[in-house]
Motif scaffolding. Structure first.
Motif: not given
Length: 451
Positions: A196-204, A285-293, A324-332
């Motif tokens: 939901s927070l990821t979506a809100m960032m897209l909303g911003r 969950s993969g879909t949300t991480n595509l949004l984050a990417r 704290v919003f954590e990232v994966d090893p690649s930084g996303v």
């Protein structure tokens, strides 16, 4: 020497025999899945133990109990804590580690993570203003506070492990209670509430003119196949049609993504199209991480730029000093799963949605975007899902009959929930570690006005 080798071989054989006998009934997986199971167990163990210790501040006993709630095999993990780093091995196999960085939380040590060492995270400053603008709370309602404390005590007596319960009505924090070792500043894992927070960032980003929900193709790599017809909105609604295995079992897409990958989004990036976009809801969950990417790429493909955006556009305006919003090893950002926030900070996010995107006179999210986020999707099989929010209404039956039809939810594993109820002007936050069911509808109904 020969005797030593013989003893070692005998010990190894005995270990394999024990695993073969124990795996199906005690450990929860077949011996044929041993390799994948070890990788999942050690990846999960290192990552969650690191964040629990250095972000949430939990002790080692609680960490082991939390891990074991997923599988008894996790009690066999050999966890080592040292210098803001945790490593995990299962019966001597598959040692994996995760490292903590201030402001970034914990990240698995997979591949090259050197760029993360250069990142600078600015702390969010708080003041003595009344919540939600500051950290002061003088609006506690004695009657409601008593009910909240009674629910937390009842939950924990029943083994439901409620760790935070916060109630906001008419923009005021009226009641809050916490489990042992937790307080109003403890960052707690939201799991899929992060979606939901990821979506809100897209909303911003949309409010700033940096995103359009109808954009397609989402990625250039999809331009030459059926995925070219997928729009950002399809991903937001979990109706992209992509074939992603959300099963949490050894070797699945979901476990590989969270516990074994350098780039979490790479796993879903290669998922083929299985349904026409918009027609079929499939929780992923993969879909949300595509949004984050996608956000990461739009913001310049730089971890510092992404973190600066999150801090400048979400954390700082809302005063979220314990998130704290954590990232994966690649930084996303791992938008699907890895956000730690205090009960009060989760409540701030709920209040922003309840305010239809307005905060201190500024429209952080467009009112139209908030309405779309809380509206049913057009899929044929499950319309009760908006933009990474679960909806109570919108289908043949209410998800929670005890709660208002217009309520909608951030929701995560282990029964993490933020309810936004427009008709009662209420936000309720539940954070905990409930391995089984949780009476969300019944408990939240007790906290609504007039209950």
């Amino acid at each position: 020497m020969k005797k030593t080798i013989t003893l070692l071989l005998g010990s190894a054989a005995a270990l394999l025999l024990a695993l073969a006998l124990l795996a199906p009934s005690l450990l929860g997986f077949s011996i044929t899945q041993l390799g994948s199971a070890v990788r999942v167990a050690t990846g999960m163990g290192a990552k969650l133990a690191c964040s629990a210790r250095f972000v949430s501040g939990f002790d080692e006993a609680r960490i082991v109990d939390d891990l074991a709630s997923y599988s008894p095999a996790n009690r066999l993990l050999d966890l080592h804590y040292a210098d803001k780093r945790v490593s995990a091995a299962l019966l001597g196999m598959g040692r994996t580690s995760a490292s903590y960085r201030d402001g970034l939380g914990c990240t698995l040590d997979i591949g090259d993570t050197s760029t993360l060492d250069q990142v600078q995270v600015q702390p969010v400053l708080t003041n003595g203003d009344e919540w939600p603008l500051g950290s002061s709370v003088s609006s506690i309602d004695a009657n409601l506070q008593q009910r909240v404390e009674a629910i937390v005590a009842r939950d924990n007596a029943a083994g439901l492990q409620t760790r935070a319960l916060v109630v906001v009505q008419d923009g005021k924090l009226l009641a809050e209670a916490y489990g042992p070792g937790i307080d109003a500043e403890t960052p707690l894992l939201g799991w899929s509430m992060g979606k939901s927070l990821t979506a809100m960032m897209l909303g911003r980003m949309e409010a700033l003119g940096l995103a359009n929900s109808q954009s397609k193709p989402v990625f250039a790599a999809w331009a030459r196949d059926a995925r070219a017809q997928i729009a950002l909105e399809d991903l937001l609604r979990m109706s992209s049609g992509l074939d992603f295995d959300e099963t949490y079992a050894p070797g699945s897409d979901a476990t590989k993504m969270l516990f074994n990958a350098h780039s979490a989004s790479d796993v879903a990036m290669v998922s083929p199209a299985m349904y026409e976009p918009g027609q079929h809801f499939s929780y992923s969950s993969g879909t949300t991480n595509l949004l984050a990417r996608w956000m990461h790429e739009q913001l310049g493909g730089d971890v510092q730029a992404s973190l600066d955006f999150f801090s400048r556009e979400i954390l700082q305006p809302l005063g979220m000093a314990h998130t704290v919003f954590e990232v994966d090893p690649s930084g996303v950002f791992v938008g699907s799963s890895y956000i730690y926030a205090s009960g009060r900070d989760w409540a701030r996010l709920g209040q922003l949605m309840l305010n239809r995107g307005e905060w201190r006179g500024e429209q952080l999210l467009g009112a139209d975007w908030v309405a779309r986020a809380a509206a049913p999707n057009p899929s044929a099989n499950e319309p009760r899902y908006g933009y990474q929010f679960w909806l109570n209404g919108g289908g043949d039956a209410l998800r929670y009959p005890q709660l208002p039809a217009d309520a909608y939810f951030m929701s995560g594993n282990r029964k993490q929930v933020v309810m936004i109820s427009p008709s009662t002007n209420t936000v309720v936050v539940h954070l905990g570690w409930s391995a089984g069911g949780y009476p969300t509808g019944e408990n939240f109904a007790e906290l609504l006005p007039g209950a």
